[in-house]
Design an enzyme around this catalytic site. Structure first.
Site, PDB file in Angstrom:
ATOM      1  N   TRP A  51      11.328  -5.768  16.218  1.00 43.99           N
ATOM      2  CA  TRP A  51      11.597  -7.559  16.173  1.00 43.99           C
ATOM      3  C   TRP A  51      12.568  -7.696  16.890  1.00 43.99           C
ATOM      4  CZ3 TRP A  51      10.547 -11.662  13.526  1.00 43.99           C
ATOM      5  CH2 TRP A  51      11.443 -12.861  13.319  1.00 43.99           C
ATOM      6  N   MET A  52      12.643  -8.938  17.506  1.00 45.71           N
ATOM      7  CA  MET A  52      13.723  -9.865  18.310  1.00 45.71           C
ATOM      8  C   MET A  52      13.951 -11.050  17.579  1.00 45.71           C
ATOM      9  SD  MET A  52      14.205 -10.754  22.256  1.00 45.71           S
ATOM     10  CE  MET A  52      12.460 -11.831  22.359  1.00 45.71           C
ATOM     11  N   ASN A  53      15.114 -11.593  17.342  1.00 48.17           N
ATOM     12  CA  ASN A  53      15.208 -13.042  17.451  1.00 48.17           C
ATOM     13  C   ASN A  53      16.370 -13.660  18.420  1.00 48.17           C
ATOM     14  OD1 ASN A  53      16.560 -11.833  14.635  1.00 48.17           O
ATOM     15  ND2 ASN A  53      17.829 -13.614  14.927  1.00 48.17           N
ATOM     16  N   ASP A  54      17.641 -14.175  18.035  1.00 48.90           N
ATOM     17  CA  ASP A  54      18.315 -14.821  18.910  1.00 48.90           C
ATOM     18  C   ASP A  54      18.736 -14.088  20.119  1.00 48.90           C
ATOM     19  OD1 ASP A  54      18.347 -15.882  16.522  1.00 48.90           O
ATOM     20  OD2 ASP A  54      20.733 -15.762  16.115  1.00 48.90           O
ATOM     21  N   GLN A  98      19.301 -10.193  19.145  1.00 47.98           N
ATOM     22  CA  GLN A  98      19.198  -9.754  17.677  1.00 47.98           C
ATOM     23  C   GLN A  98      18.085  -8.862  17.681  1.00 47.98           C
ATOM     24  OE1 GLN A  98      21.145 -10.847  14.542  1.00 47.98           O
ATOM     25  NE2 GLN A  98      22.177 -10.360  16.551  1.00 47.98           N
ATOM     26  N   TRP A 140      12.403  -8.930  10.620  1.00 45.47           N
ATOM     27  CA  TRP A 140      13.682  -8.735  10.489  1.00 45.47           C
ATOM     28  C   TRP A 140      14.208  -7.771   9.776  1.00 45.47           C
ATOM     29  CZ3 TRP A 140      18.080  -9.581   7.243  1.00 45.47           C
ATOM     30  CH2 TRP A 140      19.406  -9.812   8.035  1.00 45.47           C
ATOM     31  N   PHE A 164      25.246  -9.363  13.628  1.00 46.50           N
ATOM     32  CA  PHE A 164      24.511 -10.784  13.951  1.00 46.50           C
ATOM     33  C   PHE A 164      24.897 -11.211  15.212  1.00 46.50           C
ATOM     34  CE2 PHE A 164      23.175 -12.331   9.488  1.00 46.50           C
ATOM     35  CZ  PHE A 164      22.499 -11.382   9.387  1.00 46.50           C
ATOM     36  N   SER A 165      24.618 -12.368  15.503  1.00 48.30           N
ATOM     37  CA  SER A 165      24.753 -13.290  16.551  1.00 48.30           C
ATOM     38  C   SER A 165      26.019 -13.330  17.136  1.00 48.30           C
ATOM     39  CB  SER A 165      24.097 -14.380  16.760  1.00 48.30           C
ATOM     40  OG  SER A 165      22.624 -14.217  16.767  1.00 48.30           O
ATOM     41  N   GLU A 216      23.715 -22.908  12.946  1.00 46.95           N
ATOM     42  CA  GLU A 216      23.891 -21.505  13.466  1.00 46.95           C
ATOM     43  C   GLU A 216      23.899 -21.679  14.960  1.00 46.95           C
ATOM     44  OE1 GLU A 216      21.266 -19.153  10.315  1.00 46.95           O
ATOM     45  OE2 GLU A 216      19.957 -20.038  11.896  1.00 46.95           O
ATOM     46  N   TRP A 274      11.626 -20.090  12.173  1.00 44.22           N
ATOM     47  CA  TRP A 274      12.047 -19.179  11.143  1.00 44.22           C
ATOM     48  C   TRP A 274      10.976 -19.562  10.016  1.00 44.22           C
ATOM     49  CZ3 TRP A 274      14.153 -14.755  10.853  1.00 44.22           C
ATOM     50  CH2 TRP A 274      15.219 -14.460  11.712  1.00 44.22           C
TER      51      TRP A 274
HETATM   52  C1  FRU Z   1      19.966 -17.458  13.691  1.00 43.66           C
HETATM   53  C2  FRU Z   1      20.332 -16.348  12.817  1.00 43.66           C
HETATM   54  C3  FRU Z   1      21.863 -16.284  13.064  1.00 43.66           C
HETATM   55  C4  FRU Z   1      22.436 -14.932  12.549  1.00 43.66           C
HETATM   56  C5  FRU Z   1      21.173 -14.230  12.940  1.00 43.66           C
HETATM   57  C6  FRU Z   1      20.621 -13.117  12.051  1.00 43.66           C
HETATM   58  O1  FRU Z   1      18.519 -17.340  14.075  1.00 43.66           O
HETATM   59  O2  FRU Z   1      20.162 -16.871  11.390  1.00 43.66           O
HETATM   60  O3  FRU Z   1      22.796 -17.333  12.454  1.00 43.66           O
HETATM   61  O4  FRU Z   1      23.699 -14.433  13.239  1.00 43.66           O
HETATM   62  O5  FRU Z   1      20.050 -14.993  13.104  1.00 43.66           O
HETATM   63  O6  FRU Z   1      19.718 -12.052  12.979  1.00 43.66           O
END
Ligand code: FRU
Length: 504
Positions: A46-49, A65, A73, A105-106, A234, A320
């Site tokens: 998984w990847m996000n920010d 992330q 997640w 977190f980010s 965020e 999201w």
């Molecule tokens: C944004 C967020 C950030 C948080 C991170 C957690 O997508 O919700 O606010 O630090 O992702 O993975």
């Protein structure tokens, strides 16, 4: 131009059409079916920010992330990748692992060239990362102060990282959502520089100041009565940018979820002034960096060499609302193209535009000009360029052999990317939709980047942008210009190379 080659290609593609069942690359169960060609995606998991974007010694570092053990997640790490050209990325070992203080977190990273933190030396200045610790026990116990800010540093230009022993460097003042520190080096009136941290706090941002990146003093907040408030704020950013008239402006970028213009996640921005810790916007209008549904949590690179003279940005290409259920298998999520953001003026109002980073324009691939109204696409990874002819409207369609299609139009002041019939979408009830953006000024040109599972539409080189995920059941094969576009060119970006990096 290679018209002749193009007809050969049309012919061979037509042949391939009939045999598409045998094409290995797009077999229905092919795990890599939606893997982008020229966008960053993690090898697995998984990847996000995007996090900790920092340039050093010819390399663009990208942290992100990451949960390597699953495609949804989970306990957040900072994954790590580097690129020399913003197109070809090499994934490196994970940079930061969760620890007893929480998930990672980010956050952001800076090059502390003067060793203000004392964590390196003048000969070996440190890279310093600030990130949010998210403490799961605290969250489960329903406390409100489980997000704090931590620091890590690297003395080998980002290859390995150590957590600071005095963590957390910023405790929680009693705010449930208190995260995503972005550090900006700000030059004060007396010419001295200071570090400013912009932090998302519920549905506004807080500013803190520090001389050494370790001790932080609260300066003030922004946003209570400004912008969109349909969700939590965020991943903020604070940037100094030059307006077309040469004046110096400050820009706050901040992502919001939910509450975006297309439902779910999106990024808004404010243009104004930042003095002594107070950000004063020029007005209270809501403005969106990208009107598509799939661009979130984008921030800018630190420490770019002055001679680059640009603000370089990248976002997470998802939303999201459905990020965790999109139909990829061994990995989930890609990032947007890196973009250069700048200010431009429409009838006296300043706006932010985001154009693809200039490195994308230097990509070497086979190029084709389209003479008729329609043509086959050379691959699933292409750039399409066109001029808007005459009236301020256009319409084009991309389709595949299964009759799936995506329409890109401008009509009556609205630019729309319609993915209602663009393939898989039943994993979320809002996914298969048409997304429109208001554009009161004239569209002159469009530039489209189409990859295996995304489309990015840049009108007037980024004055208006729509980014959308697409999950066609078989790859896009045909482009049809319905009206209003001329001088249409296609560049095949599959396995493309950047000229300066080409092997001799
Ligand atoms: C944004 C967020 C950030 C948080 C991170 C957690 O997508 O919700 O606010 O630090 O992702 O993975």
């Amino acid at each position: 131009m290679k018209i002749k080659n193009f007809y050969v290609l049309v012919f061979t593609s037509l042949l391939a059409y009939g045999c598409s069942q045998q094409e290995v690359k797009f077999m229905p169960n092919n795990l890599e079916q939606y893997r982008p060609d020229f966008h960053f995606s993690p090898e697995k998991g998984w990847m996000n920010d995007p996090n900790g974007l920092v340039y050093i010694d010819g390399e663009y570092h990208l942290f992100f992330q990451h949960y390597p053990d699953s495609t949804v997640w989970g306990p957040m790490h900072w994954g790590h990748a580097v690129s020399k050209d913003l197109v070809h990325w090499e994934e490196l070992p994970i940079a930061l692992f969760p620890d007893s203080l929480g998930y990672i977190f980010s956050g952001s990273a800076v090059y502390d060239s003067a060793n203000t933190s004392g964590l390196g030396s003048t000969e070996t200045p440190p890279l310093v990362a600030l990130f949010t610790y998210h403490n799961m026990e605290g969250e489960k116990a329903k406390t409100i102060d489980f997000q704090t800010q931590g620091l890590a540093f690297s003395l080998d230009k980002g290859q390995t990282w150590q957590k600071y022993e005095g963590n957390p460097v910023l405790k929680n003042p009693g705010i449930r959502d208190f995260r995503d520190p972005k550090i900006t080096q700000v030059t004060q009136a007396d010419g001295k520089s200071t570090w400013v941290m912009t932090l998302a706090a519920r549905d506004r941002v807080h500013f803190y100041e520090s001389a050494n990146l370790k001790e932080w003093t609260f300066l003030g907040e922004f946003g209570k009565n400004e912008g969109a408030h349909g969700g939590v704020w965020e991943c903020p950013d604070l940037l100094s940018m030059t307006a077309p008239d040469g004046s110096q402006k400050w820009v706050v970028l901040v992502s919001i979820n939910p509450g975006g213009p297309q439902k779910g996640s999106a990024t808004q921005y404010f243009i104004g002034d930042f003095k002594q810790g107070v950000f004063t916007p020029d007005d209270t209008m809501i403005r969106w960096l990208d009107y598509g549904p799939d661009n979130y949590a984008g921030v800018t690179w630190a420490n770019l060499p002055k001679e680059q003279n640009r603000t370089l940005w990248i976002g997470w290409m998802s939303n999201w609302d459905y990020a965790q259920v999109v139909p990829t298998t061994t990995w989930r999520s890609a990032l947007t193209l890196p973009r250069e953001i700048s200010l431009f003026d429409v009838d006296g109002t300043l706006l932010v535009k985001s154009a693809p980073a200039k490195e994308l324009g230097g990509l070497k691939g086979t190029s084709y000009s389209i003479s008729g109204k329609e043509s086959l696409l050379p691959s699933a990874a292409v750039e399409i360029l066109a001029e808007v002819s005459g009236e301020d409207s256009f319409s084009m369609l991309l389709s595949n052999e299964l009759g799936e299609e995506v329409a890109i139009t401008k009509e009556m002041g609205l630019v729309t990317v319609d993915r209602r019939k663009a393939g898989k979408g039943n994993f979320n009830r809002d996914f298969a939709a048409a997304h429109s953006a208001p554009m009161s000024w004239k569209a002159e040109s469009i530039r489209i980047f189409l990859d295996a599972s995304s489309i990015e539409v840049f009108v007037n080189d980024g004055e208006l942008v729509l980014t959308s995920l697409l999950f066609p059941t078989s790859p896009w094969k045909k482009i049809e210009v319905i009206q209003g576009l001329e001088d249409v060119k296609i560049l095949d970006l599959q396995d493309s190379s950047t000229p300066s990096l080409e092997k001799k």
